[in-house]
Design an enzyme around this catalytic site. Structure first.
Site, short mmCIF file in Angstrom:
data_model
loop_
_atom_site.label_atom_id
_atom_site.label_comp_id
_atom_site.label_asym_id
_atom_site.label_seq_id
_atom_site.Cartn_x
_atom_site.Cartn_y
_atom_site.Cartn_z
N GLU A 143 0.99 -1.23 0.17
CA GLU A 143 0.02 0.30 -0.26
C GLU A 143 1.02 1.20 0.28
O GLU A 143 1.26 1.78 -0.38
CB GLU A 143 -0.99 -0.10 1.54
CG GLU A 143 -2.26 -0.85 0.83
CD GLU A 143 -2.11 -2.13 0.98
OE1 GLU A 143 -3.10 -3.20 0.80
OE2 GLU A 143 -0.78 -2.73 1.89
N HIS A 212 -10.22 -5.97 10.32
CA HIS A 212 -11.11 -6.01 8.98
C HIS A 212 -12.10 -4.75 8.92
O HIS A 212 -13.36 -4.87 8.79
CB HIS A 212 -11.22 -7.35 8.25
CG HIS A 212 -10.12 -7.86 8.06
ND1 HIS A 212 -8.69 -8.28 8.25
CD2 HIS A 212 -9.50 -8.10 6.45
CE1 HIS A 212 -8.10 -8.92 7.64
NE2 HIS A 212 -8.82 -8.51 6.32
#
Length: 407
Positions: A143, A212
């Site tokens: 990322e 998450h």
């Protein structure tokens, strides 16, 4: 990234007002290729070349600015009779993205599995087949690297959309988003614009576990130079996606993981929403309820109970998390004199805390009761379903809070 080209006859589709240097946008060695007028050349990573007709100029003539979202109709029959077409939220995001890629050659997508897999929630499904592997770019699981690459691409004149597979993963790119994305326009003395969109799923899902299920809106809200919006319906998802892509500012688009399969009928005509306007979901007189994203639906569920009990709540989806639409919010506060904020973000340092401060500073004299803010618990989201539910605001809590405010 610079291997997508437009035919000479359609070159005027790129706005002259944007900082785009055509001299830096060089063709590869295939200079002998003939380009049809009003067409797009897509050069794929394997060397194949596709022609795509550019319909962006015609579509732009149908643009509807500042479109107003309509209320959802509870009747299935009346919904079916409305003009337009039905889409799920993830399909609306894809439609908005595809329209902008067709309209502007500088728009490109990058992220993990965004190519032929179509993205983890299928927002980019089939786009690689249409626009080529280098305009819909699959990246490694890194990322920090591909977000930085996207920011660099924006500096050179492209308009990238960076997809984070999960908003929690974008914490790995926080340095690039904070020190580069939000600051480069300022630190360069205005020499660079950063027209980038950073988007992806977030929020508490259904037993996705703590890593998450994070609510990171307030993390990014604190970064100077960045706009933030949160979509909650297929209609505003498409409109906000298109507006974010066209903006010359860096924009973070929050999508809730549980709203992707929400269905709504949206107009056939092209429309673009404002990035800085809240949406009046339900007009009312007794109390202003401010919310966004998934909590919009918890609030509307509670509103049915409140109406049956004789209350008349005004519900506003703030949509723009930075900056706040204080005009719409202020007018509502001046009318109802009571404010309830409902969010999924954490209580300490969350969006609700910033919103409470803004209302207190600007509209304190109009308040007849203290502001109440309902937020998620300051704990990692549990995996167990029952415990996960306890950490998030539920409709019954909203009803109780309104009753307390209106005593």
């Amino acid at each position: 990234m610079a291997t997508v080209f437009q035919g000479l006859g359609a070159a005027t589709a790129i706005s002259a007002s944007n900082s785009f240097d055509s001299k830096k946008f060089q063709l590869p060695s295939r200079r002998s290729l003939s380009v049809r007028k009003d067409s797009i050349l897509v050069v794929r990573s394997d060397g194949r070349v596709n022609h795509i007709m550019n319909r962006g100029a015609r579509r732009a003539e149908q643009l509807i600015t500042n479109a107003v979202a309509t209320k959802a109709d509870g009747s299935a029959a009346s919904t079916a009779s409305k003009p337009g077409h039905e889409l799920l939220l993830f399909e609306a995001l894809r439609e908005g993205l595809e329209e902008e890629m067709e309209r502007d050659l500088r728009v490109c997508v990058m992220g993990e599995d965004v190519g032929h897999y179509g993205g983890s929630y299928k927002v980019t499904k089939d786009l690689a087949n249409k626009y080529g592997d280098l305009r819909v770019l699959d990246t490694p699981i890194a990322e920090n690297s591909f977000t930085g690459m996207g920011i660099g691409a924006a500096m050179t004149g492209l308009r990238p959309i960076v997809e984070g597979m999960n908003m929690g993963f974008l914490l790995l790119a926080f340095n690039q988003i904070s020190n580069n994305c939000g600051m480069l326009h300022y630190t360069s003395g205005g020499q660079f614009k950063i027209p980038i969109v950073i988007r992806g799923p977030g929020g508490v899902g259904r037993q996705l576990g703590a890593e998450h299920s994070q609510r990171l809106e307030s993390y990014f809200q604190s970064i100077p130079g960045i706009q933030m919006v949160a979509c909650s319906t297929p209609y505003n998802a498409k409109g906000l996606m298109k507006a974010a892509i066209r903006s010359d500012n860096p924009v973070i688009l929050f999508e809730h993981v549980l709203l992707y399969n929400l269905k709504e009928r949206i107009p056939d005509e092209e429309y673009v929403l404002s990035l800085e306007e809240a949406e009046m979901v339900r007009p009312g007189e007794h109390v202003t309820i401010l919310t966004y994203s998934r909590m919009r639906y918890h609030v509307m569920q509670a509103a049915k109970t409140l109406v049956n009990k004789g209350y008349d709540p005004e519900v506003i989806d703030i949509r723009s998390l930075k900056p706040f639409d204080l005009h719409t919010i202020g007018n509502s506060v001046k009318k109802t004199h009571r404010v309830l904020i409902v969010e999924e973000c954490m209580r300490t340092g969350g969006i609700g805390a910033s919103l409470t401060a803004a209302i207190s500073e600007n509209f304190n004299d109009y308040l007849d009761a203290p502001i109440i803010c309902l937020s998620s618990q300051d704990v990692p989201t549990p995996y167990a379903g029952t415990l996960e539910e306890w950490t998030v605001v539920q409709p019954a809590q909203i009803v109780t809070a309104v009753e307390q405010l209106c005593q």
